[in-house]
Design an enzyme around this catalytic site. Structure first.
Site, PDB file in Angstrom:
ATOM      1  N   SER A  50       0.569   0.182   1.497  1.00 30.45           N
ATOM      2  CA  SER A  50       1.752  -0.546   1.034  1.00 30.45           C
ATOM      3  C   SER A  50       2.802   0.422   0.505  1.00 30.45           C
ATOM      4  CB  SER A  50       1.344  -1.584  -0.014  1.00 30.45           C
ATOM      5  OG  SER A  50       2.417  -2.454  -0.306  1.00 30.45           O
TER       6      SER A  50
ATOM      7  N   HIS B 248       2.844  -8.304   2.533  1.00 31.41           N
ATOM      8  CA  HIS B 248       2.135  -8.103   3.794  1.00 31.41           C
ATOM      9  C   HIS B 248       1.859  -9.392   4.566  1.00 31.41           C
ATOM     10  CE1 HIS B 248       2.030  -4.124   2.339  1.00 31.41           C
ATOM     11  NE2 HIS B 248       1.293  -4.466   1.294  1.00 31.41           N
TER      12      HIS B 248
END
Length: 311
Positions: free
Chosen positions: A86, A195
């Site tokens: 991330s 996500h």
């Protein structure tokens, strides 16, 4: 045999993490660069109150990751690959030589703001341990709707996955997961449904911001924590960085790919040690360790031994 630097996503941040960085000229220079890039004192970002802000947390993780990786490099520990989960993809890109640090600071500040503004409350991430991907996907499909959005967000290991969505939807999926035999379910300390498709719009805005930034061909392999592929082309790295907030993380495949590319030492940059445990699961041989836990000296000895074995 190769060395991999890994950089964590949100979760392991701790108050005063910037103040507890190594007290040396390298750290001071990077803190000054970050403050100049933002037009503010970044040392005001790491108190407990500031950590309610996604922007502050992501900036602290970026700065901390870059500082520690450069400390490793100063000690003669060089990476063959860099990979981040991330937000960790941004310090990975900096250390790989694809993205200038000052540009990364500005982009991460924007990234955090966009994510925070999109879902200020009532959404986030939750982890489920003990079920496989296909089981989680089935449960998510049962719950997901316009009123109760929920998605698979992270594939961290075969039986450790993360879902993203509204609090109510995630609660339903976790209850179903427990009924299916999940060992553990828990809400993560993240206030944004990362996500997944819920962040398509802010990701598209970040894509536009990347058009104003130069991305270079990296000097070591940039391993995407989203796709598990090694990228050398600047345009692919830019796309990976800009869009990773809206794409499913596949850390499992990324670490398998690293091992297949002869990585035998994985060093997780502070803060935290979660990635180290996940990386070990993909490595039949070699070492994975957290610099935060093991220290620079241990990392240096292992790196030296690895390089000597190559000769």
């Amino acid at each position: 045999m190769k060395i991999l630097f890994t950089f964590p996503g949100q979760g392991p941040q701790v108050p005063q993490m910037l103040h507890n960085l190594p007290d040396n000229a390298l750290t001071h220079s990077l803190i000054e660069q970050a403050s100049l890039a933002l037009g503010e004192d970044v040392l005001l970002l790491d108190n407990a109150g500031a950590f309610h802000s996604t922007r502050a947390v992501q900036l602290c993780l970026l700065i901390t990751g870059v500082v520690w990786a450069k400390q490793c490099q100063a000690q003669g520990i060089d990476a063959d690959f860099c990979s981040g989960l991330s937000i960790g993809a941004f310090p990975a890109a900096v250390i790989a030589g694809a993205l200038e640090f000052s540009d990364a600071v500005k982009l991460v500040a924007l990234r955090g703001e966009l994510m925070q503004q999109a879902y200020p409350q009532g959404f986030g991430l939750s982890a489920i341990t003990g079920l496989r991907q296909e089981q989680i996907e089935t449960l998510v499909a049962q719950v997901n709707s316009d009123e109760l959005p929920v998605y698979l967000a992270n594939i961290n290991a075969e039986d450790q996955l993360v879902i993203a969505g509204s609090d109510a939807a995630m609660k339903q999926v976790m209850l179903l997961a427990k009924e299916q035999g999940a060992q553990k379910t828990h809400r993560l300390a993240v206030t944004v449904p990362s996500h997944c498709a819920l962040l398509d719009e802010p990701a598209a805005r970040l894509v536009e911001a990347f058009k104003q930034v130069k991305i270079s061909r990296p000097v070591c392999g940039y391993l995407s924590g989203t796709t598990g592929r090694v990228y050398w082309q600047p345009e692919k790295i830019a796309d990976d960085l800009a869009m990773n907030m809206a794409r499913t993380v596949n850390w499992r495949d990324a670490m398998v790919a690293a091992y297949q590319r002869d990585v035998r030492l994985a060093l997780e940059m502070p803060p935290g040690c979660v990635l180290t445990g996940l990386t070990k699961r993909a490595m039949d041989q070699g070492e994975a360790l957290s610099v935060c836990q093991s220290g620079m000296q241990v990392a240096g000895r292992l790196a030296t031994r690895l390089r000597e074995n190559e000769r």
